[in-house]
Design an enzyme around this catalytic site. Structure first.
Site, mmCIF file in Angstrom:
data_model
loop_
_atom_site.group_PDB
_atom_site.id
_atom_site.type_symbol
_atom_site.label_atom_id
_atom_site.label_comp_id
_atom_site.label_asym_id
_atom_site.label_seq_id
_atom_site.Cartn_x
_atom_site.Cartn_y
_atom_site.Cartn_z
ATOM 1 N N CYS A 84 58.798 10.167 -47.039
ATOM 2 C CA CYS A 84 57.524 9.942 -46.363
ATOM 3 C C CYS A 84 56.617 9.093 -47.249
ATOM 4 O O CYS A 84 56.428 9.407 -48.425
ATOM 5 C CB CYS A 84 56.882 11.302 -46.073
ATOM 6 S SG CYS A 84 55.142 11.233 -45.659
ATOM 7 N N GLU A 85 56.076 8.026 -46.703
ATOM 8 C CA GLU A 85 55.252 7.136 -47.522
ATOM 9 C C GLU A 85 53.871 7.726 -47.822
ATOM 10 O O GLU A 85 53.171 7.232 -48.698
ATOM 11 C CB GLU A 85 55.095 5.779 -46.846
ATOM 12 C CG GLU A 85 54.285 5.775 -45.580
ATOM 13 C CD GLU A 85 54.182 4.390 -44.962
ATOM 14 O OE1 GLU A 85 53.145 4.120 -44.341
ATOM 15 O OE2 GLU A 85 55.127 3.581 -45.089
ATOM 16 N N HIS A 86 53.482 8.777 -47.113
ATOM 17 C CA HIS A 86 52.156 9.355 -47.337
ATOM 18 C C HIS A 86 52.112 10.267 -48.560
ATOM 19 O O HIS A 86 51.117 10.290 -49.286
ATOM 20 C CB HIS A 86 51.708 10.138 -46.102
ATOM 21 C CG HIS A 86 51.570 9.281 -44.884
ATOM 22 N ND1 HIS A 86 51.812 9.739 -43.606
ATOM 23 C CD2 HIS A 86 51.234 7.977 -44.756
ATOM 24 C CE1 HIS A 86 51.621 8.763 -42.747
ATOM 25 N NE2 HIS A 86 51.277 7.684 -43.413
ATOM 26 N N HIS A 87 53.182 11.049 -48.775
ATOM 27 C CA HIS A 87 53.199 11.982 -49.898
ATOM 28 C C HIS A 87 54.413 11.778 -50.809
ATOM 29 O O HIS A 87 54.552 12.492 -51.798
ATOM 30 C CB HIS A 87 53.199 13.429 -49.393
ATOM 31 C CG HIS A 87 52.007 13.750 -48.545
ATOM 32 N ND1 HIS A 87 52.054 13.738 -47.160
ATOM 33 C CD2 HIS A 87 50.737 14.063 -48.873
ATOM 34 C CE1 HIS A 87 50.866 14.042 -46.673
ATOM 35 N NE2 HIS A 87 50.044 14.239 -47.688
ATOM 36 N N GLN A 125 58.435 8.425 -39.736
ATOM 37 C CA GLN A 125 59.524 8.585 -38.766
ATOM 38 C C GLN A 125 59.366 7.660 -37.569
ATOM 39 O O GLN A 125 60.351 7.118 -37.058
ATOM 40 C CB GLN A 125 59.599 10.043 -38.314
ATOM 41 C CG GLN A 125 60.757 10.318 -37.374
ATOM 42 C CD GLN A 125 60.885 11.786 -37.032
ATOM 43 O OE1 GLN A 125 60.484 12.651 -37.802
ATOM 44 N NE2 GLN A 125 61.446 12.088 -35.870
ATOM 45 N N CYS A 155 56.718 17.425 -46.298
ATOM 46 C CA CYS A 155 55.265 17.409 -46.459
ATOM 47 C C CYS A 155 54.599 18.414 -45.526
ATOM 48 O O CYS A 155 53.468 18.848 -45.781
ATOM 49 C CB CYS A 155 54.693 16.004 -46.254
ATOM 50 S SG CYS A 155 55.041 15.288 -44.633
#
Length: 197
Positions: A84-87, A125, A155
């Protein structure tokens, strides 16, 4: 890139940054258990992001065959792992891909390779689903493509809402799959094949 023996430029610099991260977290990166951790993590991250150096379109065209077949081709239950690019925490699950050829087919394993390449990048995703669909559509030029991805996100499981059993489902489709009847045929075949195998 062979993920076991070949690494990209910047490996030492990346390891240096992870050493700083350990210090900022309050750890001693020189203690025995952590001494080699920065390099291990740097190598792992290069493996987990190897998709940036690979061309999914070429994977498909390297195994492109003229074939007079115009029914649905489904490759289901393709295991994948992504970040996941956010976390920068993993998400993982299964991808199901269908296409209806328009004069050309590709090797079945190449569909799985396309999933592998895009999943080995920092992702969300929703975009991963669209990239797989778009690549197959642009390269094979079939009558239609549909991609469904089911995944669990660390996450959501490890932090935030901490929901352990939630599954996220996304889909992308084009061409003849714009028809609800064709999409339902795909979903029906997915459910039916699961019972038989």
């Amino acid at each position: 890139m062979n993920p076991e023996s070949e690494f990209r430029e910047g490996l030492d610099e990346l390891a240096g940054h992870y050493k700083e991260v350990l210090e900022l977290l309050g750890e001693d990166p020189t203690r025995e258990g952590l001494e080699k951790t920065p390099m291990r993590v740097a190598k792992a991250m290069q493996v987990l992001t190897r998709g940036y150096t690979q061309d999914p379109h070429k994977v498909l065209t390297d195994a492109l065959f003229a074939e007079n077949y115009n029914q649905m081709v489904i490759v289901k239950d393709i295991d994948f792992f992504s970040m996941c690019e956010h976390h920068m925490l993993p998400f993982y699950g299964k991808a199901h891909v269908a296409y209806i050829p328009n004069g050309y087919i590709t090797g079945l394993s190449k569909i799985a390779r396309v999933v592998d390449i895009y999943s080995h990048r920092l992702q969300v995703q929703e975009r991963l689903t669209q990239q797989i669909e778009q690549c197959i559509k642009d390269t094979l030029k079939p009558m239609g493509v549909m991609v469904v991805i089911e995944a669990k996100h660390m996450c959501m499981q490890m932090r935030g809402v901490e929901k352990q059993n939630s599954i996220t489902t996304t889909s992308a489709y084009s061409g003849v799959f714009e028809s609800a009847k064709t999409r339902e045929e795909f979903m029906s075949l997915l459910r039916g094949e699961s019972k038989r195998i």
